[in-house]
Design a protein around this motif. Structure first.
Motif, PDB file in Angstrom:
ATOM      1  N   GLU A 198      30.225  44.193  26.758  1.00 50.46           N
ATOM      2  CA  GLU A 198      31.589  44.685  26.565  1.00 50.46           C
ATOM      3  C   GLU A 198      32.603  43.585  26.842  1.00 50.46           C
ATOM      4  N   ILE A 199      32.282  42.672  27.754  1.00 50.04           N
ATOM      5  CA  ILE A 199      33.170  41.534  28.012  1.00 50.04           C
ATOM      6  C   ILE A 199      33.264  40.677  26.763  1.00 50.04           C
ATOM      7  N   ILE A 200      32.127  40.433  26.139  1.00 50.91           N
ATOM      8  CA  ILE A 200      32.102  39.632  24.907  1.00 50.91           C
ATOM      9  C   ILE A 200      32.919  40.328  23.827  1.00 50.91           C
ATOM     10  N   ARG A 201      32.734  41.638  23.695  1.00 54.09           N
ATOM     11  CA  ARG A 201      33.426  42.394  22.651  1.00 54.09           C
ATOM     12  C   ARG A 201      34.930  42.328  22.827  1.00 54.09           C
ATOM     13  N   ARG A 202      35.412  42.308  24.080  1.00 55.49           N
ATOM     14  CA  ARG A 202      36.859  42.287  24.329  1.00 55.49           C
ATOM     15  C   ARG A 202      37.458  40.889  24.213  1.00 55.49           C
ATOM     16  N   ALA A 203      36.610  39.889  24.006  1.00 52.64           N
ATOM     17  CA  ALA A 203      37.011  38.537  23.610  1.00 52.64           C
ATOM     18  C   ALA A 203      38.154  37.942  24.437  1.00 52.64           C
ATOM     19  N   PRO A 204      37.946  37.710  25.721  1.00 51.67           N
ATOM     20  CA  PRO A 204      39.024  37.114  26.525  1.00 51.67           C
ATOM     21  C   PRO A 204      39.376  35.694  26.085  1.00 51.67           C
ATOM     22  N   ASP A 205      40.659  35.401  26.091  1.00 50.62           N
ATOM     23  CA  ASP A 205      41.125  34.042  25.824  1.00 50.62           C
ATOM     24  C   ASP A 205      40.980  33.152  27.058  1.00 50.62           C
ATOM     25  N   ILE A 206      41.011  33.784  28.236  1.00 45.24           N
ATOM     26  CA  ILE A 206      40.912  33.079  29.510  1.00 45.24           C
ATOM     27  C   ILE A 206      39.971  33.869  30.411  1.00 45.24           C
ATOM     28  N   VAL A 207      39.136  33.154  31.138  1.00 46.31           N
ATOM     29  CA  VAL A 207      38.319  33.764  32.183  1.00 46.31           C
ATOM     30  C   VAL A 207      38.730  33.133  33.508  1.00 46.31           C
ATOM     31  N   ILE A 208      39.054  33.976  34.487  1.00 47.49           N
ATOM     32  CA  ILE A 208      39.390  33.504  35.829  1.00 47.49           C
ATOM     33  C   ILE A 208      38.391  34.114  36.795  1.00 47.49           C
ATOM     34  N   GLY A 209      37.715  33.257  37.544  1.00 48.59           N
ATOM     35  CA  GLY A 209      36.740  33.726  38.507  1.00 48.59           C
ATOM     36  C   GLY A 209      37.243  33.569  39.926  1.00 48.59           C
ATOM     37  N   SER A 210      36.968  34.580  40.734  1.00 47.93           N
ATOM     38  CA  SER A 210      37.256  34.521  42.168  1.00 47.93           C
ATOM     39  C   SER A 210      36.123  35.269  42.847  1.00 47.93           C
ATOM     40  N   TRP A 211      34.983  34.577  42.944  1.00 43.68           N
ATOM     41  CA  TRP A 211      33.789  35.227  43.475  1.00 43.68           C
ATOM     42  C   TRP A 211      33.894  35.265  44.988  1.00 43.68           C
ATOM     43  N   CYS A 212      34.155  36.416  45.498  1.00 44.29           N
ATOM     44  CA  CYS A 212      34.483  36.616  46.913  1.00 44.29           C
ATOM     45  C   CYS A 212      33.456  35.935  47.824  1.00 44.29           C
ATOM     46  N   GLY A 213      33.868  34.821  48.430  1.00 39.58           N
ATOM     47  CA  GLY A 213      33.017  34.159  49.410  1.00 39.58           C
ATOM     48  C   GLY A 213      32.089  33.097  48.870  1.00 39.58           C
ATOM     49  N   VAL A 230      32.793  33.444  22.767  1.00 37.71           N
ATOM     50  CA  VAL A 230      33.946  34.005  23.463  1.00 37.71           C
ATOM     51  C   VAL A 230      35.071  32.961  23.458  1.00 37.71           C
ATOM     52  N   PRO A 231      36.289  33.325  23.035  1.00 35.83           N
ATOM     53  CA  PRO A 231      37.369  32.337  22.943  1.00 35.83           C
ATOM     54  C   PRO A 231      37.548  31.496  24.208  1.00 35.83           C
ATOM     55  N   ALA A 232      37.470  32.103  25.378  1.00 33.30           N
ATOM     56  CA  ALA A 232      37.661  31.353  26.623  1.00 33.30           C
ATOM     57  C   ALA A 232      36.601  30.281  26.790  1.00 33.30           C
ATOM     58  N   VAL A 233      35.369  30.587  26.423  1.00 34.60           N
ATOM     59  CA  VAL A 233      34.277  29.612  26.532  1.00 34.60           C
ATOM     60  C   VAL A 233      34.416  28.546  25.453  1.00 34.60           C
ATOM     61  N   ARG A 234      34.680  28.986  24.243  1.00 30.33           N
ATOM     62  CA  ARG A 234      34.839  28.054  23.115  1.00 30.33           C
ATOM     63  C   ARG A 234      35.939  27.035  23.384  1.00 30.33           C
ATOM     64  N   ASP A 235      37.029  27.474  24.024  1.00 30.51           N
ATOM     65  CA  ASP A 235      38.186  26.602  24.241  1.00 30.51           C
ATOM     66  C   ASP A 235      38.253  26.000  25.642  1.00 30.51           C
ATOM     67  N   GLY A 236      37.217  26.223  26.431  1.00 31.51           N
ATOM     68  CA  GLY A 236      37.196  25.650  27.773  1.00 31.51           C
ATOM     69  C   GLY A 236      38.234  26.224  28.718  1.00 31.51           C
ATOM     70  N   GLN A 237      38.517  27.518  28.591  1.00 33.63           N
ATOM     71  CA  GLN A 237      39.539  28.160  29.417  1.00 33.63           C
ATOM     72  C   GLN A 237      38.892  29.024  30.504  1.00 33.63           C
ATOM     73  N   LEU A 238      38.155  28.352  31.384  1.00 27.60           N
ATOM     74  CA  LEU A 238      37.519  29.024  32.511  1.00 27.60           C
ATOM     75  C   LEU A 238      38.033  28.383  33.799  1.00 27.60           C
ATOM     76  N   PHE A 239      38.551  29.206  34.704  1.00 31.58           N
ATOM     77  CA  PHE A 239      39.240  28.689  35.876  1.00 31.58           C
ATOM     78  C   PHE A 239      38.826  29.467  37.128  1.00 31.58           C
ATOM     79  N   GLU A 240      38.993  28.811  38.264  1.00 30.01           N
ATOM     80  CA  GLU A 240      38.760  29.471  39.547  1.00 30.01           C
ATOM     81  C   GLU A 240      40.063  29.582  40.321  1.00 30.01           C
ATOM     82  N   ILE A 241      40.263  30.734  40.959  1.00 32.01           N
ATOM     83  CA  ILE A 241      41.285  30.892  41.995  1.00 32.01           C
ATOM     84  C   ILE A 241      40.540  31.332  43.244  1.00 32.01           C
ATOM     85  N   LYS A 242      40.719  30.618  44.323  1.00 31.84           N
ATOM     86  CA  LYS A 242      40.006  30.924  45.553  1.00 31.84           C
ATOM     87  C   LYS A 242      40.314  32.351  46.008  1.00 31.84           C
TER      88      LYS A 242
END
Length: 273
Positions: A198-213, A230-242
């Motif tokens: 379902e994440i793939i189907r919703r095609a995010p332009d950006i992925v932001i990860g904040s994996w608790c801990g 996935v647009p975010a993966v294709r365009d290198g739009q993957l980011f972390e926020i602590k």
């Protein structure tokens, strides 16, 4: 002039947000114990005894500190709160899940320690910055820039999407949460994405990860089966926020957290029509 401290004098904070807030209010002298997960402000780790995790606490050590009030957060700390109450300690457990509820918690804590005016001044400054971010986003939209679709991931296995205040701050920052229906659920188990396709189907332009801990691993996300398109993966739009900056429902999320969201989203909007 002699300072008169109103309210509780010996406070234990079971989570980081109340610790950070009391430091901002100039009330660090009241804190006698903190969560072991506290990283904001950094001096708190150096100065204060660490007496709890998130789901557990060292009840005997807390009682030895002779607190006259304990601040906690969420239903997940209900058992800790109950044990302390049975031991005769006054406990306030907040359960803020939205931006407005965070502001309400901040005001209540400030008032409890006799700093209502100082608290309102800080809150007004935070609200003013949120309004300024909204204005920046509105200007970009008026210039023909579209809002990106954003997937915010709190945990990876299983994938859990962002909680309500994160979703709301993302909206203020200019992005659209791809799982708004899950953001309304207060418990992590209810924000679990049972079908990862379902994440793939919703095609995010950006992925932001904040994996608790633990550290967000963008390369692992990009390598997930079926994610190459996935647009975010294709365009290198993957980011972390602590997680300390965005998953603590207090000053951090309303300042550093939203600023990081806005920076990521604004950069994307500036590059896309």
């Amino acid at each position: 002039m002699t300072r008169i401290d109103h309210g509780p004098q010996r406070i234990v904070c079971l989570t980081e947000e109340t610790t950070e807030w009391l430091y901002l209010l100039g009330q660090a002298h009241r804190i006698v114990g903190i969560s072991g997960y506290t990283v904001r402000p950094p001096q708190a780790r150096r100065e204060k005894p660490k007496v709890s995790a998130f789901l557990t606490a060292k009840i005997d050590q807390i009682l030895a500190l002779r607190p006259d009030h304990v601040f906690g957060f969420s239903d997940l700390q209900a058992d800790i709160a109950a044990a302390l109450i049975r031991a005769g300690v006054a406990v306030t457990v907040f359960n803020q899940r939205s931006v407005e509820e965070i502001f309400s918690m901040l005001y209540q804590v400030a008032a409890m320690v006799g700093c209502a005016d100082e608290g309102l001044a800080h809150i007004a400054a935070m609200r003013a910055r949120l309004d300024a971010i909204r204005a920046e986003v509105a200007a970009l939209e008026a210039a023909g820039k579209r809002r990106p679709r954003v997937y915010f991931e709190e945990w990876d296995e299983p994938p859990i999407s962002g909680i309500r205040w994160v979703s709301e701050l993302l909206g203020i920052a200019g992005g659209d949460d791809i799982f708004p229906e899950l953001a309304a659920q207060p418990l992590g188990k209810d924000r679990t994405i049972t079908d990862a396709t379902e994440i793939i189907r919703r095609a995010p332009d950006i992925v932001i990860g904040s994996w608790c801990g633990k550290k967000f691993r963008a390369e692992r996300v990009a390598a997930r089966p079926g994610w190459q398109g996935v647009p975010a993966v294709r365009d290198g739009q993957l980011f972390e926020i602590k997680s300390a900056d965005i998953l603590q429902p207090g000053p951090a999320a309303l300042t550093d957290g939203v600023e990081q969201l806005h920076r990521i989203v604004r950069n994307w909007m500036q590059q896309h029509a």
